[in-house]
Write a protein that holds these residues in place. Structure first.
Motif, PDB file in Angstrom:
ATOM      1  N   CYS A 224      -5.718   3.841   1.807  1.00 40.55           N
ATOM      2  CA  CYS A 224      -4.848   4.223   0.687  1.00 40.55           C
ATOM      3  C   CYS A 224      -3.705   3.236   0.514  1.00 40.55           C
ATOM      4  CB  CYS A 224      -4.321   5.634   0.894  1.00 40.55           C
ATOM      5  SG  CYS A 224      -5.637   6.875   0.797  1.00 40.55           S
ATOM      6  N   ARG A 225      -3.191   2.771   1.655  1.00 36.97           N
ATOM      7  CA  ARG A 225      -2.082   1.817   1.592  1.00 36.97           C
ATOM      8  C   ARG A 225      -2.550   0.515   0.940  1.00 36.97           C
ATOM      9  NH1 ARG A 225      -0.002   1.766   7.200  1.00 36.97           N
ATOM     10  NH2 ARG A 225       1.033   3.738   6.699  1.00 36.97           N
ATOM     11  N   SER A 226      -3.715   0.016   1.379  1.00 40.16           N
ATOM     12  CA  SER A 226      -4.244  -1.249   0.832  1.00 40.16           C
ATOM     13  C   SER A 226      -4.523  -1.135  -0.662  1.00 40.16           C
ATOM     14  CB  SER A 226      -5.552  -1.624   1.539  1.00 40.16           C
ATOM     15  OG  SER A 226      -5.325  -1.753   2.917  1.00 40.16           O
TER      16      SER A 226
ATOM     17  N   ASP B 102      -3.124   0.912  -2.607  1.00 41.38           N
ATOM     18  CA  ASP B 102      -1.913   1.386  -3.278  1.00 41.38           C
ATOM     19  C   ASP B 102      -2.173   2.679  -4.083  1.00 41.38           C
ATOM     20  OD1 ASP B 102       0.787   1.337  -3.797  1.00 41.38           O
ATOM     21  OD2 ASP B 102       0.603   0.049  -5.575  1.00 41.38           O
TER      22      ASP B 102
ATOM     23  N   ASP C 289       5.005  10.440 -11.050  1.00 45.67           N
ATOM     24  CA  ASP C 289       5.015   9.255 -10.186  1.00 45.67           C
ATOM     25  C   ASP C 289       6.121   9.332  -9.130  1.00 45.67           C
ATOM     26  OD1 ASP C 289       3.982   6.885  -9.301  1.00 45.67           O
ATOM     27  OD2 ASP C 289       5.147   5.641 -10.686  1.00 45.67           O
TER      28      ASP C 289
END
Lengths: 359, 359
Positions: free
Chosen positions: A137-139, A141, A325
């Motif tokens: 998820c981090r990669s 984004d 967001d």
């Protein structure tokens, strides 16, 4: 000491909700087991900001059956079609509710498709899998929330405020309990009883509730743990049916918990401080009656708010944050801390020794 | 399932009381510290079957001061005079409330004088001392009761009946807590903070309440224990200020407890079974408000009985049994089991390891 007037309305309010004109967030529900069908879907249908549009299951018949009752559903997929990116225009976010060991691959697929992820707790069957999911998820984004529904509930959120505001002084002791009758609800063939798929049965599945909720309310993580696990019934051979564990937060803050998959469906969480006591009854089940008791010196208050279903609140919390967001609290890092603690608890139960954790 | 109708009167009744024409039992009170002066004496003055007649203290002035307010007292002694058998015609029984390490010698003296003994808990500072005390009473054939006042209280006794009768099915989890503010009540110079005199500060002094009461209600003894102890304040250097521990009774019965000597004065004991939950609020303090909650399936009951002071009930229980020459339950053997468990808990806290106990 100042007054801690509690209003019953505080115990039902959505303190996290923000205005938005956005369309409801469209969810792909990945995994159509007992929990998804009986708990998640009715809650999502009832939600303000979320709706189910895609159903993913290993069984096409099951997916069609479930879809037949849901007029928002536009596609049903098997796991390969989901992984391959079919129907990605039909959903904005993914709710992963499969056996724990399969969470990482479904989270990775969602990340590949650029979809926001709400992944059931625990994040995975082991720490390595959890790290895989968080990294993916981090990669990519994409936002990742771990489905700690209790942390989005007004009861836990108001309890955290009271503790933060010093309503019971410095917290010294915490006692937690959760139990259910898993052989009646999920059945003896549930993947929860398979250590390969679950990574652990009772600590992992329900002990995690008092653990994660007290971490949230205290805003602190344990530095060491001790645990005992036992199993009596044949269906639990090789896994943990009952557990008792202790958590060492600091030199002046200790916790003790029990959890069982073979007992009455009840839960409680109690904080004892230098100036009072705060007790939550029924905090961990989506639909159970909730009670908050606060006693400070000679004052004793009890509230029995008519709280909303926790799963609905969780879906709306996640969706409303996505629409605006905004970051949410039960994120991947929070889920990783619990995975480290759960690994330490099982290690302690296995060795009989206190295990230090760099959570 | 049968009905478990609880009557509020059951929660105040003396189910142990028997008719007697005997004179009140005359007590020598050995040790005139905070607890004896503020808790024991007022309760005994108020009791039906007991009265204080002899005061024993290391300080003759203190003994005279205390005696001045008590018209039943006929003699004051120092410890040597008590040991030598002075004024033995003035008392029938002895209440020992000195530092734990001194219990055995005072119990031995009482046994030598042929007097019945009510000894404060824990029986001694260590297992060896406890065995000395029990052996002395056995050899002299004098009755020995350990002062577990909670076990003579209607709340604990009715809880045991409910559990025995299956009101909550099979008990699976137990959660206990007790805390007080020892630096305010007994003060920083209390022998309780001296490991030589106390044998342990928090597990020994208050952790023993949930431990002994759950053993009584469950009619079962743990087979293994785990414990953590910590200390934060300077006054507790070298002893335990806070504790969290778990008790393993069987493959299907686990318990978890917290106790602290530096928190709000609160206590609770909760039993979760296969068919319900039984909670006692305030069970461990002599004068605190008591609540019993019983929930089974869809039925929830709450009772707030106006219970009598536990110390008075304890003195009357002991004296009434002596008058009728009947055996009592919290006997020396019960006290020895707790001593073995407490030793195991401290050993576990020291080593960080699970300790098996042949209780």
């Amino acid at each position: 000491m100042s007054d801690f007037d509690l209003d019953i309305d505080d115990l039902t309010a959505r303190d996290w909700e923000g205005e938005t004109d956005a369309e409801p967030v469209r969810f792909a529900l990945v995994g159509l087991g007992w929990w998804t069908r009986e708990q998640a879907i009715p809650a999502m249908v009832d939600a303000d900001y979320a709706e189910p549009t895609v159903l993913v299951s290993g069984s096409p018949e099951k997916a069609e059956d479930v879809a037949a009752d849901l007029d928002t559903v536009t596609a049903t997929l098997d796991y390969d079609e989901y992984a391959d990116g079919d129907a990605t225009d039909d959903y904005d976010a993914v709710y992963v509710c499969t056996p724990n060991a399969l969470h990482p691959e479904h989270v990775e697929a969602a990340a590949d498709h650029g979809k926001a992820v709400l992944c059931e707790k625990p994040l995975a069957a082991d720490l390595e899998g959890a790290e895989t999911a968080v990294d993916a998820c981090r990669s990519a984004d994409v936002p990742l929330m771990v489905a700690y529904r209790v942390l989005t509930s007004p009861l836990a959120r108001r309890a955290r405020e009271l503790v933060r505001d010093g309503a019971i002084g410095e917290v010294v002791s915490v006692l937690g309990h959760m139990s259910d009758t898993i052989l009646d609800s999920a059945g003896p063939d549930s993947w929860r009883l398979d250590p390969e798929l679950s990574g652990g049965t009772t600590i992992n599945d329900i002990g995690i509730y008092p653990l994660s909720t007290m971490r949230f309310v205290l805003d602190a993580d344990p530095r060491a743990v001790q645990a005992t696990t036992t199993a009596a019934q044949e269906a639990f051979e090789g896994v943990d049916e009952h557990t008792a564990f202790t958590l060492e937060f600091s030199d002046s803050l200790l916790a003790a918990c029990t959890a069982s998959h073979s007992a009455e469906v009840v839960s409680s969480l109690r904080f004892v401080g230098t100036e009072g006591e705060l007790t939550l009854e029924g905090p961990f089940f989506p639909d159970s009656e909730k009670t908050l008791r606060l006693s400070t010196g000679d004052t004793e208050s009890e509230f029995r708010p008519d709280t909303a279903n926790q799963m609905r609140e969780e879906f709306d919390y996640f969706a409303n944050h996505l629409q605006r967001d905004e970051p949410f609290e039960p994120d991947g890092e929070t889920g990783l801390v619990d995975m480290r603690l759960i690994e330490a608890l099982y290690e302690s139960a296995e060795s009989g020794e206190r295990v230090e954790v760099d959570a």
